[in-house]
Write a protein that holds these residues in place. Structure first.
Motif, PDB file in Angstrom:
ATOM      1  N   GLN A  94       0.824  -1.202   0.000  1.00 49.68           N
ATOM      2  CA  GLN A  94       0.000   0.000   0.000  1.00 49.68           C
ATOM      3  C   GLN A  94       0.871   1.271   0.000  1.00 49.68           C
ATOM      4  O   GLN A  94       0.532   2.262  -0.643  1.00 49.68           O
ATOM      5  N   LYS A  95       1.974   1.191   0.699  1.00 53.11           N
ATOM      6  CA  LYS A  95       2.894   2.334   0.740  1.00 53.11           C
ATOM      7  C   LYS A  95       3.488   2.600  -0.651  1.00 53.11           C
ATOM      8  O   LYS A  95       3.579   3.751  -1.101  1.00 53.11           O
ATOM      9  N   HIS A  96       3.857   1.527  -1.333  1.00 50.49           N
ATOM     10  CA  HIS A  96       4.387   1.682  -2.691  1.00 50.49           C
ATOM     11  C   HIS A  96       3.332   2.270  -3.624  1.00 50.49           C
ATOM     12  O   HIS A  96       3.620   3.119  -4.458  1.00 50.49           O
ATOM     13  N   LEU A  97       2.098   1.780  -3.462  1.00 54.26           N
ATOM     14  CA  LEU A  97       1.008   2.283  -4.310  1.00 54.26           C
ATOM     15  C   LEU A  97       0.763   3.766  -4.016  1.00 54.26           C
ATOM     16  O   LEU A  97       0.627   4.578  -4.939  1.00 54.26           O
ATOM     17  N   TYR A  98       0.735   4.112  -2.733  1.00 57.35           N
ATOM     18  CA  TYR A  98       0.497   5.517  -2.357  1.00 57.35           C
ATOM     19  C   TYR A  98       1.558   6.427  -2.967  1.00 57.35           C
ATOM     20  O   TYR A  98       1.253   7.506  -3.479  1.00 57.35           O
ATOM     21  N   ALA A  99       2.799   5.973  -2.909  1.00 62.34           N
ATOM     22  CA  ALA A  99       3.918   6.793  -3.402  1.00 62.34           C
ATOM     23  C   ALA A  99       3.781   7.084  -4.899  1.00 62.34           C
ATOM     24  O   ALA A  99       4.277   8.100  -5.388  1.00 62.34           O
ATOM     25  N   ARG A 100       3.086   6.198  -5.608  1.00 61.49           N
ATOM     26  CA  ARG A 100       2.946   6.385  -7.063  1.00 61.49           C
ATOM     27  C   ARG A 100       1.733   7.235  -7.433  1.00 61.49           C
ATOM     28  O   ARG A 100       1.585   7.634  -8.584  1.00 61.49           O
TER      29      ARG A 100
END
Lengths: 217, 217
Positions: A94-100
């Motif tokens: 989820q953190k990776h998705l948020y960052a994008r």
């Protein structure tokens, strides 16, 4: 002499169908073309927004057109801090998705509009606010949604940014402390018109089952 | 297989002019005819309202159609208590004026709709709510304004009642404590269509100078 009463407008099936399209095709826009927006159009849209309902007819909306490059940069800096902090609240995939995710169009939007509620207003004499004082703030949100729809009908996109530090925005824009930030809006011509929701596209969230949001009592 | 992308709708000057009429002729209605409203129309309007923007695509609106005569009577009793209390907060001429205002259509409105925010929702994973958590509530207000305009385009009037005891309404309607009341709406066919504001007619409050609500920074 009193003006004669104008006849009520008539709305037909064609208009209602188009209004449905307008409501369905409104998007939270984060990608704007560089083209300018006619200031007269912005004023026209703000006048329409000001016809929105407000508790006790308090009309507590205050619109601040943010034009100074320095102030815009300070707003962007506030977004960056708040967004970096938000990122840390997620983990894993989820953190990776948020960052994008692209969550704002602060660098491209030709028009930037901070919308406040004036908590100190005496207009309306408090009518309707005794048990639900938050309706003063809600009145401003109704005006924002009116603005959003009217803008979309002109082909203009709006993006609502809430990843900001409200106190910092008050200070950056030099507005009274009795004004509370409701929304910071980016306004401009969208790069693209689309029907699907931005966050659904990005895989963040889908439409929920609407039947589950309606109860009968 | 993925659906082909539909072409974006086109909005012309005629539509924009009618949309302006719709926005200007929307009223907070307190006087309704007895005629019923087709339940399918209500569902259609709620589906349109559900296309409104919401923070992080959280879609936190919860609609409760209040049909039971007992529950309606309990809501009316809550209004009467809250309104009697509000009356005592005014004095002199203003108190007399307040006492004469018609502030609800709870006895006539064929459709009554309580609108809540679900503060416990996990939909949207908190996106956009870290520094401005109140945007969850604001999302529900945007849906209400969409509903209001779409209803008006069908000739339906809506009246927003905020002179109520929110905790009592939760209890009367037997909804979860995590749902917070945003609005109680009366919906029906208005006795009259008019352009002037209800509270301006009654001498309570006038339109404010709109130029004073816009700043440039």
């Amino acid at each position: 002499m009193k003006e004669p009463c104008p006849a009520p407008p008539e709305f037909d099936d064609d208009f209602r169908a188009k209004l449905g399209d307008l409501i369905r095709w409104r998007r939270d826009v984060r990608r704007f073309k560089a083209d300018a927006v006619d200031p007269a159009l912005v004023r026209h849209l703000l006048a329409l927004a000001s016809c929105s309902p407000s508790v006790g007819h308090s009309q507590p909306w205050r619109f601040v057109l943010v034009e100074s490059a320095e102030r815009r940069a300070a707003v962007r800096a506030s977004f960056k801090r708040a967004n970096a902090d938000a990122l840390q609240s997620y983990s894993g995939e989820q953190k990776h998705l948020y960052a994008r995710l692209k969550l704002e169009g602060l660098e491209q939007a030709p028009v930037q509009l901070a919308v406040f509620v004036d908590e100190s207003t005496l207009v309306g004499s408090g009518l309707g606010r005794r048990t639900m004082p938050e309706t003063l703030h809600y009145s401003v949100v109704a005006a924002i949604q009116t603005l959003w729809l009217a803008a979309r009908a002109c082909g203009l996109g709006i993006g609502w940014i809430s990843i900001l530090e409200p106190d910092v925005i008050n200070s950056v824009l030099d507005v009274p402390p009795e004004w509370q930030l409701i929304a910071y809006l980016c306004v401009g011509w969208p790069e693209e018109e689309h029907l699907d929701h931005e966050l659904e596209r990005a895989g963040w969230e889908s439409n929920i089952d609407r039947s589950k949001t309606i109860l009968v009592r």
